[in-house]
Design a protein around this motif. Structure first.
Motif, PDB file in Angstrom:
ATOM      1  N   LEU A 295      32.433  20.074  20.691  1.00 44.54           N
ATOM      2  CA  LEU A 295      31.443  20.781  21.497  1.00 44.54           C
ATOM      3  C   LEU A 295      32.104  21.467  22.688  1.00 44.54           C
ATOM      4  O   LEU A 295      33.115  20.996  23.199  1.00 44.54           O
TER       5      LEU A 295
ATOM      6  N   ASP B   5      26.344  12.690  23.600  1.00 49.24           N
ATOM      7  CA  ASP B   5      25.326  13.069  22.614  1.00 49.24           C
ATOM      8  C   ASP B   5      24.082  12.206  22.743  1.00 49.24           C
ATOM      9  O   ASP B   5      22.966  12.687  22.605  1.00 49.24           O
TER      10      ASP B   5
ATOM     11  N   PRO C 197      23.566  19.133  19.893  1.00 49.13           N
ATOM     12  CA  PRO C 197      24.784  18.586  19.290  1.00 49.13           C
ATOM     13  C   PRO C 197      24.567  18.095  17.861  1.00 49.13           C
ATOM     14  O   PRO C 197      25.521  17.902  17.118  1.00 49.13           O
TER      15      PRO C 197
END
Length: 129
Positions: free
Chosen positions: A21, A59, A108
């Motif tokens: 990410l 996350d 995510p």
């Protein structure tokens, strides 16, 4: 191109943070670094690179302030942008200095994006609001 999520031991326990990410600090708008957590079973989190910044992202928890001081946590309001597809907490992926109000949030989990009231399914199509 979407990179498939690789399973890890912590992911089965619900606490794995993806490594692919591009998470931005919501205060400084700079890229956050993936950092190991030595005394936590969660393994990894994203941390702001600015000296003294306590902003973190995972996350599972979204953005949070990394401090034991309850007053600091109470005073700081972290963004809680949820994905319209799976309710996962999204991360800030892009800002534009020319348009100060522009924010691109990404999920995510499913790679959906949200920008100033618009959403997409991650394939460039706009979703109906």
């Amino acid at each position: 191109m979407h990179v498939p999520r690789m399973a890890c031991e912590l992911e089965r326990l619900g606490s794995c943070t993806r490594k692919d990410l591009h998470v931005l600090c919501y205060q400084h708008h700079t890229g956050m670094l993936l950092t190991p957590v030595s005394e936590s079973p969660e393994g990894l989190f994203y941390a702001c690179r600015e000296p003294g910044c306590l902003v973190r992202y995972t996350d599972s928890d979204g953005y949070f302030i990394d401090t034991k001081d309850p007053k600091t946590v109470e005073e700081e309001r972290t963004p809680r942008v949820s994905c319209p597809n799976d309710a996962q907490l999204m991360y800030l992926a892009e800002v534009t200095p020319q348009r100060r109000s522009y924010r691109l949030w990404k999920c995510p989990e499913c790679n959906a994006s949200h920008t100033n009231g618009e959403t997409s399914d991650g394939l460039g199509k706009s979703a109906e609001a």
